[in-house]
Design an enzyme around this catalytic site. Structure first.
Site, PDB file in Angstrom:
ATOM      1  CE  LYS A  12      42.179 -50.281  12.510  1.00 28.08           C
ATOM      2  NZ  LYS A  12      42.586 -48.884  12.068  1.00 28.08           N
ATOM      3  CE1 TYR A  52      47.452 -48.752  13.433  1.00 29.02           C
ATOM      4  CE2 TYR A  52      46.630 -49.146  15.538  1.00 29.02           C
ATOM      5  CZ  TYR A  52      46.738 -49.151  14.381  1.00 29.02           C
ATOM      6  OH  TYR A  52      45.555 -50.000  13.742  1.00 29.02           O
ATOM      7  CG  ASN A 115      40.124 -47.860   9.406  1.00 27.29           C
ATOM      8  OD1 ASN A 115      40.580 -48.474  10.589  1.00 27.29           O
ATOM      9  ND2 ASN A 115      41.186 -47.275   8.714  1.00 27.29           N
ATOM     10  CG  HIS A 118      46.118 -52.560  10.818  1.00 27.83           C
ATOM     11  ND1 HIS A 118      46.945 -51.483  10.506  1.00 27.83           N
ATOM     12  CD2 HIS A 118      47.119 -53.618  10.595  1.00 27.83           C
ATOM     13  CE1 HIS A 118      48.189 -51.729  10.240  1.00 27.83           C
ATOM     14  NE2 HIS A 118      48.108 -53.205  10.356  1.00 27.83           N
ATOM     15  CD  GLU A 129      51.645 -54.258  10.733  1.00 27.92           C
ATOM     16  OE1 GLU A 129      51.808 -52.887  10.621  1.00 27.92           O
ATOM     17  OE2 GLU A 129      50.688 -54.858  10.087  1.00 27.92           O
TER      18      GLU A 129
END
Ligand code: CMP
Length: 147
Positions: A12, A52, A115, A118, A129
């Site tokens: 990320k 998302y 975080n 993913h 994805e």
């Protein structure tokens, strides 16, 4: 690519910005995953919303979309037996304060939103994805003849 033998990951924006891209790839390699597709790209707002979409009704959706389109990400498809479950164990709990010691999120995440990485939550979503980011000509599974 056989279901169960691959997963999708994104490193990320904050982790990329903080220079954690190579250290995270090192952890992934050490855990026995093979990178079979990889690209660095920046999601548009619309692309982040689409990726998302499952979280559309969640209170954090707007912030998540803003964050995920705020800078470059590293997208990759990883091959390994039992890839989805093993990768989720490697990255740890979504919230880094609940993640076990030694997991990628424990080491590199700065908050539940930022975080670090993913990871797909099912074989079905791993395929969706992977196809979101890569065409069939950009994925090179080890068991297929492509040379
Ligand atoms: P990820 O595994 O990419 O899947 C959905 C993302 O939503 C998650 O990681 C976090 O980045 C984000 N997220 C999940 N729960 C929260 C929360 N309570 N507050 C903010 N962001 C969240």
């Amino acid at each position: 690519m056989k279901p169960g033998e691959f997963t999708f990951t994104m490193i990320k924006p904050t982790a990329v910005k903080l220079g954690k891209l190579v250290p995270i790839l090192h952890e992934i390699d050490e855990a026995g995953f093979s990178v079979i597709a990889m690209k660095m790209t920046r999601l548009s707002r619309a692309q982040a919303e689409r990726f998302y979409a499952i979280h559309k009704e969640r209170p954090f959706f707007e912030e998540l979309v803003f964050f995920m389109s705020s800078g470059p990400v590293l997208a990759a498809v990883l091959q390994k037996e039992n890839a989805v479950e093993d990768y989720r164990n490697l990255i740890g709990n979504t919230n880094p304060s609940d993640a076990k010691d030694g997991t990628i999120r424990k080491k590199f995440a700065i908050s539940v939103q930022e975080n670090a990485v993913h990871g797909s939550d099912s074989d079905e979503n791993a395929l969706i994805e992977a196809n979101f980011f890569f065409s069939q000509f950009e994925i090179y599974p080890h068991d297929e003849e492509y040379c």
